[in-house]
Design an enzyme around this catalytic site. Sequence first.
Site, mmCIF file in Angstrom:
data_model
loop_
_atom_site.group_PDB
_atom_site.id
_atom_site.type_symbol
_atom_site.label_atom_id
_atom_site.label_comp_id
_atom_site.label_asym_id
_atom_site.label_seq_id
_atom_site.Cartn_x
_atom_site.Cartn_y
_atom_site.Cartn_z
ATOM 1 N N GLU A 247 2.311 29.378 42.426
ATOM 2 C CA GLU A 247 2.848 29.622 43.784
ATOM 3 C C GLU A 247 3.428 31.027 43.759
ATOM 4 O OE1 GLU A 247 2.722 27.356 46.287
ATOM 5 O OE2 GLU A 247 1.746 25.858 45.020
ATOM 6 N N CYS A 281 9.136 34.411 49.607
ATOM 7 C CA CYS A 281 7.691 34.600 49.575
ATOM 8 C C CYS A 281 7.067 34.511 50.961
ATOM 9 C CB CYS A 281 7.067 33.559 48.650
ATOM 10 S SG CYS A 281 7.563 31.880 49.064
HETATM 11 P P1 NAD Z 1 8.958 36.648 38.206
HETATM 12 O O1 NAD Z 1 7.496 36.427 38.170
HETATM 13 O O2 NAD Z 1 9.500 37.915 37.669
HETATM 14 O O3 NAD Z 1 9.724 35.476 37.427
HETATM 15 C C1 NAD Z 1 9.504 34.103 37.716
HETATM 16 C C2 NAD Z 1 9.804 33.274 36.474
HETATM 17 O O4 NAD Z 1 8.865 33.591 35.444
HETATM 18 C C3 NAD Z 1 11.196 33.528 35.877
HETATM 19 O O5 NAD Z 1 11.717 32.312 35.401
HETATM 20 C C4 NAD Z 1 10.881 34.460 34.708
HETATM 21 O O6 NAD Z 1 11.877 34.427 33.712
HETATM 22 C C5 NAD Z 1 9.566 33.872 34.235
HETATM 23 N N1 NAD Z 1 8.720 34.784 33.435
HETATM 24 C C6 NAD Z 1 8.733 36.136 33.428
HETATM 25 N N2 NAD Z 1 7.777 36.604 32.596
HETATM 26 C C7 NAD Z 1 7.147 35.517 32.086
HETATM 27 C C8 NAD Z 1 6.051 35.349 31.178
HETATM 28 N N3 NAD Z 1 5.417 36.383 30.658
HETATM 29 N N4 NAD Z 1 5.646 34.092 30.888
HETATM 30 C C9 NAD Z 1 6.260 33.011 31.449
HETATM 31 N N5 NAD Z 1 7.302 33.119 32.294
HETATM 32 C C10 NAD Z 1 7.746 34.352 32.617
HETATM 33 O O7 NAD Z 1 9.387 36.454 39.732
HETATM 34 P P2 NAD Z 1 10.812 36.701 40.398
HETATM 35 O O8 NAD Z 1 11.030 38.157 40.610
HETATM 36 O O9 NAD Z 1 11.845 35.919 39.687
HETATM 37 O O10 NAD Z 1 10.570 35.981 41.824
HETATM 38 C C11 NAD Z 1 10.057 36.630 42.925
HETATM 39 C C12 NAD Z 1 8.584 36.343 43.122
HETATM 40 O O11 NAD Z 1 8.373 34.946 43.291
HETATM 41 C C13 NAD Z 1 8.050 36.984 44.385
HETATM 42 O O12 NAD Z 1 6.770 37.513 44.146
HETATM 43 C C14 NAD Z 1 7.961 35.819 45.361
HETATM 44 O O13 NAD Z 1 7.057 36.000 46.427
HETATM 45 C C15 NAD Z 1 7.562 34.712 44.446
HETATM 46 N N6 NAD Z 1 7.869 33.381 45.035
HETATM 47 C C16 NAD Z 1 6.823 32.598 45.462
HETATM 48 C C17 NAD Z 1 7.079 31.376 46.074
HETATM 49 C C18 NAD Z 1 5.968 30.491 46.590
HETATM 50 O O14 NAD Z 1 6.233 29.337 46.921
HETATM 51 N N7 NAD Z 1 4.744 30.978 46.694
HETATM 52 C C19 NAD Z 1 8.399 30.945 46.224
HETATM 53 C C20 NAD Z 1 9.426 31.785 45.777
HETATM 54 C C21 NAD Z 1 9.144 33.000 45.169
#
Ligand code: NAD
Length: 481
Positions: A247, A281
């Site tokens: 997502e 998002c």
């Molecule tokens: P991010 O991708 O930086 O981090 C998300 C999660 O992934 C965190 O827990 C982080 O610690 C973890 N993570 C980071 N690197 C990783 C790796 N290599 N392997 C596994 N896990 C890892 O995202 P963010 O900045 O925390 O959140 C914002 C993003 O999330 C935006 O792009 C937003 O649009 C998206 N988002 C999408 C939805 C949806 O329902 N589509 C909902 C909320 C947020």
Amino acid sequence: MKLARNYIDGSWHAGSGTMETINPSTGEVASVFSPGDTDCADAAVSAARRAFERGGWSNNPRKRAAVLLAMADAIERIRGQLVAVSVSECGKRTAEMEGEVGAAVSELRYYAGVARTIFGRVQEVGEGQLSIFSREPIGVAAIIVPWNAPVTLLARSLGPALAAGCTVVVKPAPQTSLTNALMIEAMAAVPDLPPGVLNSVNENGHEVGQALVVHREVDAISFTGSRHTAGRIFEASAATLKRLNLELGGKAPAVVFADADLDRALPEIVRGATAAAGQMCTAVTRVLVESAAYEQVGDRLAQHFRALNVNAADDPRSEMGPVIDMANRDRLAAIVASASDVLVAGGHPDDAPAGGSYLSPSLIAVDDRTSTLVRDELFGPIVTIERFGDEADATKSANATDFGLAASVWTRDGSRAQRIARSIKSGTVWINSHNRLFAEAETGGYKQSGIGRLHGLMGLDVFMETKHIFSEAGFVPAVGY
Ligand code: NAD
């Protein structure tokens, strides 16, 4: 101050050292957490595997339903504390976090019902030949969530995972570790929850997340986060071919026709753009306006943006809180500073606390649909306003990005609204509204906004396998009619 620790196999564990999180509204320390490491990840996965194989959970839907209901009650009981902590960790306004907690409770109750209504089917493929299709939990699921909606997004993946009969390891975002720990603590205290079914490991980096993604004993990953991280997960999980639910980001357009009820539409579009300071998002990031209404919509949106009260997330007067941290505030401010046709330029509001990472909303006029302002997810309170000619042009413009998560259409013409809704490549399209999300209604992305769906019955899919059991009766006597 309470320390957010790691929850593994029914007990709490400190990790290596402690880390602080910063309150985006003030710049002061919001919470302290203890990061786990790859050993913690391994111990959590092993506990989840044992709990899955032990039985009593994965094969007991009534128990799962009862536990999910009790978890919802437990979250409701800590509502006040959860709201206060999450407001200080992620900088979302109190009213927004109250809404989030309510949505999480609704999510868990919905999936409690679903747990008892997971059906397979039986088909007589030939005389006396029975094909039974049963749905089984896939096993151990890793749930990786971001900071921008830490309560709802955890419940949105956890609800279907537990309803399906999986056992889970949660990996919260570092920024919201205490919010996550409070939720886990409340849910883990449900007496009928077997140890090992629910585990959670913090981190401040990506080693724990990566360890879960490559682990042979993790069967499915439910990831909510950025397109960039999803790419790394996709690649790293290839070696074990895990089931993935992704997502991801969005670039939601609000498509405004000249016949729209602007008195209703514009305040709602402003709310859609400024909720969570645009760090959602599904936030409105592009306002596409039919030529005849372009000047009027631009002027009125600019007035709304200038009048918005941007202030501390726990200030009752605040209509928009800060962005998550100074680095993102500076990144977003630089985008605005380098844009050419800026109608409203965001900045630090005079009466907001000096140490907070504030950026009031910006409105930028854009003609070029290939501009990065139009194509990239900026994840902050920056909105572009763009002009379109007719319906075909509106659709072309709405589809001009690699994302396809959410969109809205604003018009009094019901047939046109349906035509546009069908032509936009997006997992959700709202008509005369924006950001309406329900536990019952599937959400997810077209194109690079994701793979799979959460919410609703399809939310179960990544957490389940379908098994075909064929039975050759062989002894069925011929029937003489
Ligand atoms: P991010 O991708 O930086 O981090 C998300 C999660 O992934 C965190 O827990 C982080 O610690 C973890 N993570 C980071 N690197 C990783 C790796 N290599 N392997 C596994 N896990 C890892 O995202 P963010 O900045 O925390 O959140 C914002 C993003 O999330 C935006 O792009 C937003 O649009 C998206 N988002 C999408 C939805 C949806 O329902 N589509 C909902 C909320 C947020």
